[in-house]
Design a protein around this motif. Structure first.
Motif, mmCIF file in Angstrom:
data_model
loop_
_atom_site.group_PDB
_atom_site.id
_atom_site.type_symbol
_atom_site.label_atom_id
_atom_site.label_comp_id
_atom_site.label_asym_id
_atom_site.label_seq_id
_atom_site.Cartn_x
_atom_site.Cartn_y
_atom_site.Cartn_z
ATOM 1 N N GLU A 44 0.823 -1.203 0.000
ATOM 2 C CA GLU A 44 0.000 0.000 0.000
ATOM 3 C C GLU A 44 0.863 1.261 0.000
ATOM 4 O O GLU A 44 0.539 2.245 -0.681
ATOM 5 C CB GLU A 44 -0.928 0.010 1.216
ATOM 6 C CG GLU A 44 -2.052 -0.998 1.173
ATOM 7 C CD GLU A 44 -3.122 -0.659 0.150
ATOM 8 O OE1 GLU A 44 -3.198 0.514 -0.280
ATOM 9 O OE2 GLU A 44 -3.874 -1.574 -0.234
ATOM 10 N N ILE A 47 -9.285 2.737 -0.233
ATOM 11 C CA ILE A 47 -8.352 1.838 0.429
ATOM 12 C C ILE A 47 -8.834 0.388 0.494
ATOM 13 O O ILE A 47 -8.059 -0.553 0.378
ATOM 14 C CB ILE A 47 -8.013 2.352 1.847
ATOM 15 C CG1 ILE A 47 -6.753 1.681 2.391
ATOM 16 C CG2 ILE A 47 -9.184 2.165 2.796
ATOM 17 C CD1 ILE A 47 -5.485 2.196 1.790
ATOM 18 N N LYS A 85 -4.028 -2.015 5.975
ATOM 19 C CA LYS A 85 -4.463 -0.925 5.110
ATOM 20 C C LYS A 85 -4.705 0.350 5.929
ATOM 21 O O LYS A 85 -4.385 1.462 5.489
ATOM 22 C CB LYS A 85 -5.729 -1.325 4.351
ATOM 23 C CG LYS A 85 -5.478 -2.286 3.195
ATOM 24 C CD LYS A 85 -6.781 -2.746 2.573
ATOM 25 C CE LYS A 85 -6.523 -3.615 1.346
ATOM 26 N NZ LYS A 85 -6.070 -2.834 0.184
#
Length: 261
Positions: free
Chosen positions: A7, A94, A121
Motif C-alpha cells: 500500500e 483503500i 491498510k
C-alpha cells in the motif's frame, strides 16, 4: 504478504504529489506576505469587517497584517481543503480498490486474514497522512525562512496537529464507507469531505448553527479558533475521534462479512 508495504509503494506517488502541491501553494502565498504587508494599512480592518464572508474564513479573528494570522488564513484554506480531499480519496479507495482492480482473489488467497488486511491498510493510510503533512510542514518552515518572518510557533504546531486529526477523521469515515463500495468511487469521499467543509463555513457564519460544530471536524481544526489563543478544543476533538472510530468499526464489520469477488 506484506500489505502495508504494498500500500505504501502504491500510494507514494500520490502523497508526494498532494504534499508538494499543497505545500508549494502555501510557499507561494507566504512569499507574497512581505510585499502585501507594505500595502495592508486599513485593509486589515476592512477585511475584519467583511461580515459573514470574513467570518467564514476566520478573517474576523485573525490579524491579516501579521505572519501568524496571514498564515492561518491562507494555509488554513490550502491545507484545509487540499488535506481533506487527499484524506477522502485515500480513505474511499483503500478497501474498495481490490475489487475495482480485480486483485481481491489474489490478495485473499494468501495466508492473510481479513482482519490483518484491514488493519494493515489502516496503518498504511495513517502513515501516508503523516508523511503528506510532513512534506507540507517542511515547505511551510522553508517559506518562513525565505521571508525572514517568525510566527507564533505554538499556535502553528497546534494548527498542523489539528489538521492531521481532521484528515484522520475524514479518512477513517471514508474507509468505513469504502467497505460498502465495489468500484471505489472517490466522488463519494470527496462529497463527504466537501459537505463537512461547507458545514464548517456555515457554522462560522451564524451562531444559530452552533450545533454544527459537533458534526464537522472544521470546528476543531479552524485556524481562527486555534491561533489567537494557541489552544485546541479537546471536547470537539473527542467527538471527531469518536466519529473516526465509529466509521472504522462499521467498515471493519462490513469488510468481515462482505462477499468479495
Amino acid at each position: 504478504m506484506n500489505i502495508l508495504k504494498n500500500e505504501m509503494r502504491q500510494g507514494l506517488k500520490g502523497l508526494l504529489l498532494w504534499g508538494l502541491i499543497i505545500g508549494g501553494t502555501i510557499v507561494l502565498c507566504v512569499a507574497l506576505f512581505p510585499d502585501l504587508k507594505k500595502e495592508f494599512g486599513d485593509m486589515v480592518d476592512a477585511m475584519a469587517d467583511m461580515g459573514g464572508f470574513g467570518a467564514a474564513f476566520g478573517m474576523n479573528q485573525l490579524n491579516y497584517g501579521e505572519i501568524t494570522g496571514f498564515y492561518g488564513i491562507y494555509a488554513g484554506s490550502m491545507l484545509g481543503i487540499g488535506g481533506i480531499f487527499f484524506a477522502a480519496v485515500l480513505g474511499t479507495g483503500i478497501l474498495a480498490k481490490e475489487e475495482k482492480e480485480h486483485t481481491a482473489e489474489f490478495l485473499l488467497t494468501h495466508p492473510v486474514t481479513r482482519t490483518s488486511a484491514f488493519f494493515q491498510k489502516l496503518a498504511a493510510m495513517l502513515v501516508q497522512i503523516l508523511l503528506m503533512n510532513g512534506i507540507v510542514i517542511l515547505l511551510s518552515l522553508l517559506s518562513f525562512r525565505i521571508i525572514g518572518e517568525t510566527p507564533e510557533w505554538k499556535g502553528v504546531w497546534l494548527f498542523h496537529l489539528a489538521q492531521m486529526l481532521m484528515q484522520t477523521e475524514i479518512a477513517c469515515i471514508c474507509m468505513g464507507i469504502s467497505a460498502f463500495l465495489r468500484k471505489g468511487s472517490v466522488s463519494i469521499g470527496i462529497g463527504v469531505a466537501a459537505l463537512l467543509y461547507f458545514l464548517g463555513l456555515f457554522g462560522n457564519i451564524t451562531e444559530e448553527a452552533e450545533k454544527v460544530k459537533y458534526i464537522t471536524p472544521y470546528a476543531y481544526a479552524d485556524a481562527a479558533d486555534i491561533l489567537p489563543d494557541a489552544a485546541l478544543d479537546g471536547t470537539l476533538i473527542l467527538f471527531g475521534m469518536g466519529y473516526a472510530f465509529l466509521g472504522l468499526a462499521i467498515g471493519y464489520v462490513k469488510y468481515q462479512r462482505k462477499d468479495i469477488y
